[in-house]
Design a protein around this motif. Sequence first.
Motif, PDB file in Angstrom:
ATOM      1  N   ALA A  71       0.851  -1.189   0.000  1.00 29.63           N
ATOM      2  CA  ALA A  71       0.000   0.000   0.000  1.00 29.63           C
ATOM      3  C   ALA A  71       0.886   1.237   0.000  1.00 29.63           C
ATOM      4  N   GLY A  72       0.573   2.178  -0.864  1.00 32.54           N
ATOM      5  CA  GLY A  72       1.386   3.384  -0.995  1.00 32.54           C
ATOM      6  C   GLY A  72       1.179   4.000  -2.362  1.00 32.54           C
ATOM      7  N   LEU A  73       2.218   4.584  -2.900  1.00 31.57           N
ATOM      8  CA  LEU A  73       2.094   5.352  -4.141  1.00 31.57           C
ATOM      9  C   LEU A  73       1.766   4.474  -5.348  1.00 31.57           C
ATOM     10  N   TYR A  74       0.723   4.841  -6.074  1.00 33.70           N
ATOM     11  CA  TYR A  74       0.470   4.327  -7.426  1.00 33.70           C
ATOM     12  C   TYR A  74       1.085   5.329  -8.402  1.00 33.70           C
ATOM     13  N   HIS A  75       0.681   6.584  -8.312  1.00 34.14           N
ATOM     14  CA  HIS A  75       1.396   7.655  -9.009  1.00 34.14           C
ATOM     15  C   HIS A  75       1.023   8.998  -8.383  1.00 34.14           C
ATOM     16  N   PHE A  76       1.887   9.981  -8.570  1.00 36.63           N
ATOM     17  CA  PHE A  76       1.509  11.366  -8.307  1.00 36.63           C
ATOM     18  C   PHE A  76       1.412  12.057  -9.656  1.00 36.63           C
ATOM     19  N   ALA A  77       0.556  13.074  -9.731  1.00 45.41           N
ATOM     20  CA  ALA A  77       0.187  13.605 -11.031  1.00 45.41           C
ATOM     21  C   ALA A  77       0.521  15.089 -11.150  1.00 45.41           C
ATOM     22  N   ILE A  78       1.312  15.398 -12.157  1.00 44.14           N
ATOM     23  CA  ILE A  78       1.742  16.763 -12.455  1.00 44.14           C
ATOM     24  C   ILE A  78       0.802  17.337 -13.508  1.00 44.14           C
ATOM     25  N   LEU A  79       0.112  18.409 -13.155  1.00 46.36           N
ATOM     26  CA  LEU A  79      -0.880  19.029 -14.036  1.00 46.36           C
ATOM     27  C   LEU A  79      -0.269  20.210 -14.770  1.00 46.36           C
ATOM     28  N   VAL A  80      -0.201  20.103 -16.106  1.00 45.68           N
ATOM     29  CA  VAL A  80       0.280  21.213 -16.930  1.00 45.68           C
ATOM     30  C   VAL A  80      -0.921  22.007 -17.431  1.00 45.68           C
ATOM     31  N   PRO A  81      -0.711  23.268 -17.834  1.00 40.25           N
ATOM     32  CA  PRO A  81      -1.865  24.151 -18.070  1.00 40.25           C
ATOM     33  C   PRO A  81      -2.637  23.918 -19.358  1.00 40.25           C
ATOM     34  N   ASN A 114       7.597   6.104 -15.167  1.00 39.56           N
ATOM     35  CA  ASN A 114       8.158   5.765 -13.863  1.00 39.56           C
ATOM     36  C   ASN A 114       9.513   6.418 -13.715  1.00 39.56           C
ATOM     37  N   ASP A 115       9.840   6.827 -12.486  1.00 42.07           N
ATOM     38  CA  ASP A 115      11.174   7.378 -12.238  1.00 42.07           C
ATOM     39  C   ASP A 115      12.167   6.230 -12.049  1.00 42.07           C
ATOM     40  N   PRO A 116      13.452   6.502 -11.854  1.00 40.58           N
ATOM     41  CA  PRO A 116      14.441   5.417 -11.781  1.00 40.58           C
ATOM     42  C   PRO A 116      14.191   4.406 -10.671  1.00 40.58           C
ATOM     43  N   ASP A 117      13.436   4.781  -9.637  1.00 39.22           N
ATOM     44  CA  ASP A 117      13.127   3.856  -8.547  1.00 39.22           C
ATOM     45  C   ASP A 117      11.752   3.214  -8.685  1.00 39.22           C
ATOM     46  N   GLY A 118      11.075   3.478  -9.792  1.00 38.35           N
ATOM     47  CA  GLY A 118       9.761   2.896 -10.005  1.00 38.35           C
ATOM     48  C   GLY A 118       8.607   3.697  -9.441  1.00 38.35           C
ATOM     49  N   ASN A 119       8.872   4.899  -8.922  1.00 39.38           N
ATOM     50  CA  ASN A 119       7.782   5.764  -8.473  1.00 39.38           C
ATOM     51  C   ASN A 119       6.960   6.203  -9.681  1.00 39.38           C
ATOM     52  N   GLY A 120       5.647   6.033  -9.609  1.00 42.03           N
ATOM     53  CA  GLY A 120       4.786   6.356 -10.738  1.00 42.03           C
ATOM     54  C   GLY A 120       4.524   7.848 -10.858  1.00 42.03           C
ATOM     55  N   ILE A 121       4.554   8.338 -12.091  1.00 41.24           N
ATOM     56  CA  ILE A 121       4.336   9.749 -12.385  1.00 41.24           C
ATOM     57  C   ILE A 121       3.299   9.855 -13.498  1.00 41.24           C
ATOM     58  N   GLU A 122       2.343  10.725 -13.323  1.00 39.90           N
ATOM     59  CA  GLU A 122       1.421  11.096 -14.392  1.00 39.90           C
ATOM     60  C   GLU A 122       1.675  12.556 -14.742  1.00 39.90           C
ATOM     61  N   ILE A 123       1.766  12.847 -16.023  1.00 39.91           N
ATOM     62  CA  ILE A 123       1.822  14.227 -16.514  1.00 39.91           C
ATOM     63  C   ILE A 123       0.568  14.414 -17.359  1.00 39.91           C
ATOM     64  N   ALA A 233      11.451   2.796  -1.871  1.00 43.86           N
ATOM     65  CA  ALA A 233      10.965   3.898  -2.695  1.00 43.86           C
ATOM     66  C   ALA A 233       9.480   4.100  -2.453  1.00 43.86           C
ATOM     67  N   GLY A 234       9.038   5.339  -2.557  1.00 44.36           N
ATOM     68  CA  GLY A 234       7.619   5.619  -2.395  1.00 44.36           C
ATOM     69  C   GLY A 234       7.381   7.061  -2.015  1.00 44.36           C
ATOM     70  N   ILE A 235       6.152   7.332  -1.646  1.00 48.07           N
ATOM     71  CA  ILE A 235       5.781   8.689  -1.259  1.00 48.07           C
ATOM     72  C   ILE A 235       5.936   8.834   0.245  1.00 48.07           C
ATOM     73  N   GLU A 236       6.645   9.865   0.657  1.00 47.54           N
ATOM     74  CA  GLU A 236       6.804  10.173   2.069  1.00 47.54           C
ATOM     75  C   GLU A 236       5.654  11.050   2.550  1.00 47.54           C
ATOM     76  N   SER A 237       5.293  12.049   1.743  1.00 54.57           N
ATOM     77  CA  SER A 237       4.212  12.945   2.146  1.00 54.57           C
ATOM     78  C   SER A 237       3.633  13.644   0.932  1.00 54.57           C
TER      79      SER A 237
END
Length: 284
Positions: A71-81, A114-123, A233-237
Motif C-alpha cells: 500500500a502506498g504510491l500508485y502515481h503522483f500527477a503533475i498538471l500542466v496548463p 516511472n522514475d528510476p526507482d519505479g515511483n509512478g508519475i502522471e503528466i 521507494a515511495g511517497i513520504e508525504s
Amino acid sequence: MSAVLHPATKLGAVSLRISDLAQSVRFYTEVVGLRMLRQHGRVAELTADGRETLLTLEEIEGFEESKTRTAGLYHFAILVPDRVSLGLALRNLLAHHISVGQGDHLVSEALYINDPDGNGIEIYADRPRETWKRDAQGEYIMTTDPVDIDGLLALSADKEWNGLPENTVIGHVHFHVSDLHQARAFYCDTLGFELTAHYGGAALFISAGGYHHHIGLNTWAGIGIPNTPRRAAGIESFTILLPSDEELQAVTGRIREAGFTPVQREGAWFVQDPSEIWIRLLVA
C-alpha cells in the motif's frame, strides 16, 4: 452528513523517497522538466516556477527494494496548463527514449512514466471543466481511451521545450490501499473529501470543490497488503493546501475527533493516513 472540505482546497508539494539523489535529480530536471530550487544534504527541492517547491526528493540511507506489493504510491500527477504543454512534455520524453503509457480519461489527457526507482508519475492536462460529464448518480464519467498522440505532437511541433511551465501544479495523487472502506472513512468522513467516481468495489476517486479527483484510492495491488517499508521507494508525504486558518482548525479538529493524532512541525500540521503516508496540512 459529514463536513466537507472548502471548495478552494488544492494539493501542494509531494515528497518522495529515492535511492540515488544525483540520479533522480537528473531524471526530474532533464526528463520531467522541473528545476532545482535548493539542495541540502540528501534532500533536493524541485520547482516549476522558481519560487515554490513542487517536489522534494530524499535519498534514503540503507535503501531497500520492496519485495512485495504494498500500500502506498500508485502515481503522483503533475498538471500542466494546456495541451501544448502536454505535447512538449511528450516530445521531451520521447527524445529521452522513455517508455510512456497514456490514457484519455475524457476529463483529461494523461501520460504515465516511472522514475528510476519505479515511483509512478502522471503528466496530464485537463479538458475544460464545462465539458466534464456526470452520470445519473452524479459521478464523473471517466474512461481510459487512447490519447491523440499525433495531435499532441502536431500541436507542439513549432514550439520549444523549456521545461515544465511556471503554472504547473500537483493535480492529484493516487494510492494503492489495503482496505478501501478504511481509506474512504479517513479521506472522506474525516478529512472531508467528496466522492466523484467509483469503479466497482476496487477504486474510488475523491475531491474538493467538484474537481474530477484530487485523490485516487484503489485495491488493484490486493486487499490486505502491507504498507510500503520506510526504507523503500515511495511517497513520504503530500500537501493539502487549505484556504484559511479556520478551515485548517476545522480539519485538524475532525482528525482528532476520529482518533488520529496530528503533529505540528516545520510550520505545518501533519497526520498519517492508514497507509502511513504523511499528509501535510497548510494554509495556502
